[in-house]
Design a protein around this motif. Structure first.
Motif, PDB file in Angstrom:
ATOM      1  N   ILE B  66      55.421   6.503  -1.178  1.00  0.00           N
ATOM      2  CA  ILE B  66      54.285   5.904  -1.891  1.00  0.00           C
ATOM      3  C   ILE B  66      53.944   4.538  -1.282  1.00  0.00           C
ATOM      4  O   ILE B  66      52.776   4.202  -1.077  1.00  0.00           O
ATOM      5  N   GLU B  67      54.982   3.770  -0.996  1.00  0.00           N
ATOM      6  CA  GLU B  67      54.775   2.444  -0.387  1.00  0.00           C
ATOM      7  C   GLU B  67      54.113   2.578   0.986  1.00  0.00           C
ATOM      8  O   GLU B  67      53.179   1.845   1.316  1.00  0.00           O
ATOM      9  N   ALA B  70      50.475   3.614   0.649  1.00  0.00           N
ATOM     10  CA  ALA B  70      49.658   2.493   0.160  1.00  0.00           C
ATOM     11  C   ALA B  70      49.305   1.572   1.323  1.00  0.00           C
ATOM     12  O   ALA B  70      48.170   1.095   1.438  1.00  0.00           O
ATOM     13  N   LYS B  73      46.735   3.274   3.468  1.00  0.00           N
ATOM     14  CA  LYS B  73      45.422   3.201   2.824  1.00  0.00           C
ATOM     15  C   LYS B  73      44.762   1.851   3.143  1.00  0.00           C
ATOM     16  O   LYS B  73      43.556   1.768   3.380  1.00  0.00           O
ATOM     17  N   ARG B  74      45.579   0.800   3.158  1.00  0.00           N
ATOM     18  CA  ARG B  74      45.074  -0.532   3.440  1.00  0.00           C
ATOM     19  C   ARG B  74      44.564  -0.609   4.880  1.00  0.00           C
ATOM     20  O   ARG B  74      43.538  -1.208   5.169  1.00  0.00           O
ATOM     21  N   ALA B  96      49.965   6.829  -8.368  1.00  0.00           N
ATOM     22  CA  ALA B  96      49.349   6.894  -7.039  1.00  0.00           C
ATOM     23  C   ALA B  96      48.222   7.916  -6.999  1.00  0.00           C
ATOM     24  O   ALA B  96      47.200   7.715  -6.344  1.00  0.00           O
ATOM     25  N   ASN B  99      45.289   6.212  -8.987  1.00  0.00           N
ATOM     26  CA  ASN B  99      44.572   5.093  -8.360  1.00  0.00           C
ATOM     27  C   ASN B  99      44.173   5.391  -6.905  1.00  0.00           C
ATOM     28  O   ASN B  99      43.764   4.493  -6.184  1.00  0.00           O
ATOM     29  N   GLY B 101      45.966   6.242  -4.369  1.00  0.00           N
ATOM     30  CA  GLY B 101      46.955   5.919  -3.328  1.00  0.00           C
ATOM     31  C   GLY B 101      47.311   7.152  -2.517  1.00  0.00           C
ATOM     32  O   GLY B 101      47.513   7.082  -1.317  1.00  0.00           O
TER      33      GLY B 101
END
Lengths: 408, 132
Positions: B66-67, B70, B73-74, B96, B99, B101
């Motif tokens: 997940i990290e 994320a 995604k950035r 996730a 939102n 993610g």
């Protein structure tokens, strides 16, 4: 022998005490003057039985006398027991209500010669304390058992996670291998065509002989016939492991997910829909679903519990039977019972029913995890799951779930 | 996305045998498959090559899936991000998914035909208005 009080001396005068204990002493001390009236009276007057005689006869007479002779005697507790040539019976005497020990129970042992072997006095407070102790001990045993189940579950869930990765590439690779082999087979079949084509060539002879030998050595025809089954069965095995791992993971997940407000009846109806394949051919499903307040739980987990129990019920029924599902609001809890008219559970299996991997189903039919997972889920909700069963008649599973606020 | 455009998939899992098995499954498919055994390795690859799809395990040392997603995604929100895992903290997966993610959460193990269909969908999702 402990020091004797004056009353006790009286008692000793009429009885030959061969056994004694500190409890008895203490109780008689506490009773003090209230038992004085009893002590020292002829045994016949208290017992309404002859003071001597064969044990069997004494026992019969005690049985017939309904209650001891004295007016303050409330009655006999239970029937006299003849053991080792002695008669033992418990007599209950009322005292005046002012004393905390409002009841005195004497266990009277008589030898064949009519001699009193022992007076063992017990009062109600002591009996109640014993009962409470037994209840506590039982509760403790239940707790130990459920903790054992819970820790087994945690271990099993951890193992499941570790198995999952190798299982994933095993599954993927076996499927790929199956693909490969099918293609290799195609190539081999094409080569076989070529063999026929080149066989008139005399230069090809030694090579063809070598190929023939290699085929024979490899038992090629058998391999080509068997490899589909082999891979199919291996994949079946992997899928079975996959199901087990899936069930085991529920142990760990039971605490993870956020609960929702759910209607237990709706959850049962959903479980019936999912399990309908198992149920529809042989079960007459009857529903008596009472009006229930919503409870806070994970709907997926509860669905799994009901499915497990319903599928078990269906599988317990051999040809045709009834599955009755009842729900009602029992005040502080919601009760759910699932009763089947199936084969029932052997008494020796009842205690093992909720243990992980315990199953009576044939290999491949059950993982032995359904009920242990269900047990964990219900326990996490602060509820209980119990079973009553009679071989050949059927089983009833009873689930109690606390209403909102019941869970701490 | 047009059939000519390059289709590159980055697969992240700390189990090398799994990465190999996925490579085999996708071998005859029209995708370039990159693999990484950690979040850091995956982020390094993302900087060097154009990737449309990232599939990541959840439980990995240092940085979890997940990290990692994320962070990806950035870097490029168009990249379709998927978790494929046998076990994940359901709450963080749910968050996730909500939102944006991650686009999808798949459960391990997965059958090869199912996996191929899923990957196809992932690529067709790319450009169809990437998540968020």
């Amino acid at each position: 022998m402990p020091q004797t009080s004056p009353e006790l001396t009286f008692l000793l005068a009429i009885a030959d005490l061969t056994t004694w204990n500190a409890d008895t002493q203490q109780i008689l001390d506490q009773f003090g003057h209230r038992t004085a009236a009893l002590i020292g009276q002829p045994l016949q007057d208290i017992m309404r039985v002859p003071a001597s005689g064969p044990p069997d006869e004494l026992a019969t007479q005690i049985c017939q006398s309904k209650k001891p002779a004295r007016s303050d005697a409330a009655g006999w507790l239970g029937v006299p027991i003849v053991e080792d040539g002695r008669v033992s019976v418990i007599a209950k005497f009322q005292t005046d209500g002012s004393h905390p020990l409002s009841e005195l129970t004497l266990q009277i042992l008589m030898s064949a010669s009519g001699q009193i072997g022992a007076f063992l006095a017990k009062d109600r407070a002591q009996r109640e304390a014993r009962e409470r102790f037994n209840e506590l001990r039982q509760a403790q045993e239940q707790l130990i058992q459920s903790e054992k189940l819970a820790s087994l579950g945690t271990i099993a869930a951890g193992v499941a996670h570790e198995i999952n990765n190798p299982l994933s590439f095993l599954l993927s690779n076996l499927q790929t291998l199956s693909n490969y082999v099918t293609k290799i087979e195609e190539v081999i079949r094409a080569y076989a065509e070529l063999e026929r084509y080149v066989s008139p060539h005399k230069d090809a002879r030694p090579l063809l002989d070598r190929i023939g030998e290699a085929k024979l050595h490899a038992d090629l025809e058998f391999i080509l016939g068997d490899h589909h089954d082999l891979l199919k069965e291996s994949l079946e095995g992997v899928n079975r492991i996959r199901e087990i791992v899936q069930s085991l993971k529920t142990f760990a997940r039971a605490n993870d997910e956020a609960p929702q407000e759910i209607d237990v009846n709706e959850c049962i109806l959903a479980a019936l829909r999912v399990a309908s394949n198992e149920l529809k051919y042989k079960c007459d499903v009857r529903k008596e679903l009472g009006e229930l307040p919503k409870i806070s739980a994970n709907p997926g987990h509860l669905l799994q519990v009901f499915m497990n129990i319903l599928i078990n019920a269906a599988q317990a029924i051999e040809s045709r039977g009834v599955v009755l599902i009842r729900t009602w609001n029992a005040g502080k809890t919601i009760r759910i019972t699932v009763t089947d008219t199936g084969s029932g559970i052997a008494p020796e299996n009842i205690s093992r029913l909720f243990l992980p991997f315990f199953t009576t189903k044939p290999v491949g039919k059950g993982t032995g995890l359904g009920l242990s997972v269900s047990y964990g889920i219900i326990k996490n909700l602060g509820g209980t799951i119990e079973v009553e069963s009679a071989l050949g008649k059927g089983s009833t599973f009873t689930i109690s779930l606390p209403l909102a606020g019941g869970v701490t | 996305m047009s059939p000519q455009s390059p289709r590159t998939l980055l697969w992240v899992d700390d189990e090398p045998n799994l990465l190999k098995s996925y490579r085999r499954t996708l071998r005859t498919e029209p995708y370039t498959v990159l693999t990484a055994q950690s979040g850091a390795e995956a982020l390094a690859l993302i900087q060097q090559q154009k990737v449309q799809v990232v599939i990541s395990d959840y439980r990995m040392p240092q940085m979890n899936g997940i990290e990692l997603l994320a962070e990806i995604k950035r870097i490029d929100p168009r990249i379709v991000r998927v978790i494929l895992s046998g076990y994940a903290d359901e709450a963080s997966i749910e968050a996730a998914l909500r939102n944006g993610g991650i686009w999808r959460y798949l459960l391990k193990p997965i059958d090869n035909p199912d996996l191929l269909a899923q990957v196809r969908e992932m690529f067709s999702h790319y450009g169809n208005g990437a998540p968020d």
